[in-house]
Design an enzyme around this catalytic site. Sequence first.
Site, PDB file in Angstrom:
ATOM      1  CG  ASP A 126      -1.999  -1.051   1.174  1.00 38.92           C
ATOM      2  OD1 ASP A 126      -2.454  -1.373   0.068  1.00 38.92           O
ATOM      3  OD2 ASP A 126      -2.399  -1.546   2.244  1.00 38.92           O
ATOM      4  CG  ASP A 140      -6.807  -1.523  -1.948  1.00 37.89           C
ATOM      5  OD1 ASP A 140      -6.883  -2.721  -2.287  1.00 37.89           O
ATOM      6  OD2 ASP A 140      -6.015  -1.107  -1.089  1.00 37.89           O
TER       7      ASP A 140
END
Length: 178
Positions: A126, A140
């Site tokens: 991330d 995402d």
Amino acid sequence: MSRGSGRAETRARSGRTSVLLAAVTVGAIDLTAKATSEVRLADSSVDLGLLQLQLAYNSGVAFSMGNTLPAGVVVAVTAAIAVALMGYAWNRAPQAGWVERIAGGSVIGGAVANVVDRSRDGVVTDYLHTGWWPTFNLADTFLSTGFSVIALLHIRRELTTSTPKPMEDHPPVMTGIA
């Protein structure tokens, strides 16, 4: 073969091809961004105002749920979900419009990119951080946006295809004229 069935086959093939192209594009963008983030953000972060580029790793799924499960379980479950999404998109593509096809490809590409990333070392990379929301990645974003677009299209379709009740079922309107 009749002309109509040839058109249907062409529509099915082009619909499925567009979903596949969108998925491959989304997956490539996300995996490239993850690789770049791991190199460029290893020892630093970048403040862009509302958004910061900051390297993080997530061993769970959305909002780190399942982060105590073995990595193999998380990979297997997320891969199964990705396969189910591919099956849905494969069957839906011939009837879907171009917006739904791109949204479906975005969902598939995001799901597959996260599975590929997780399968390497059990975590997802991330790099997008807001301070008020858990750190996330482009996959995402593509997943969430794609699902939202598909849901809105289906809700809209239901609203536009539902038939109004006949006038006899409604009470008379009072106009106030005596």
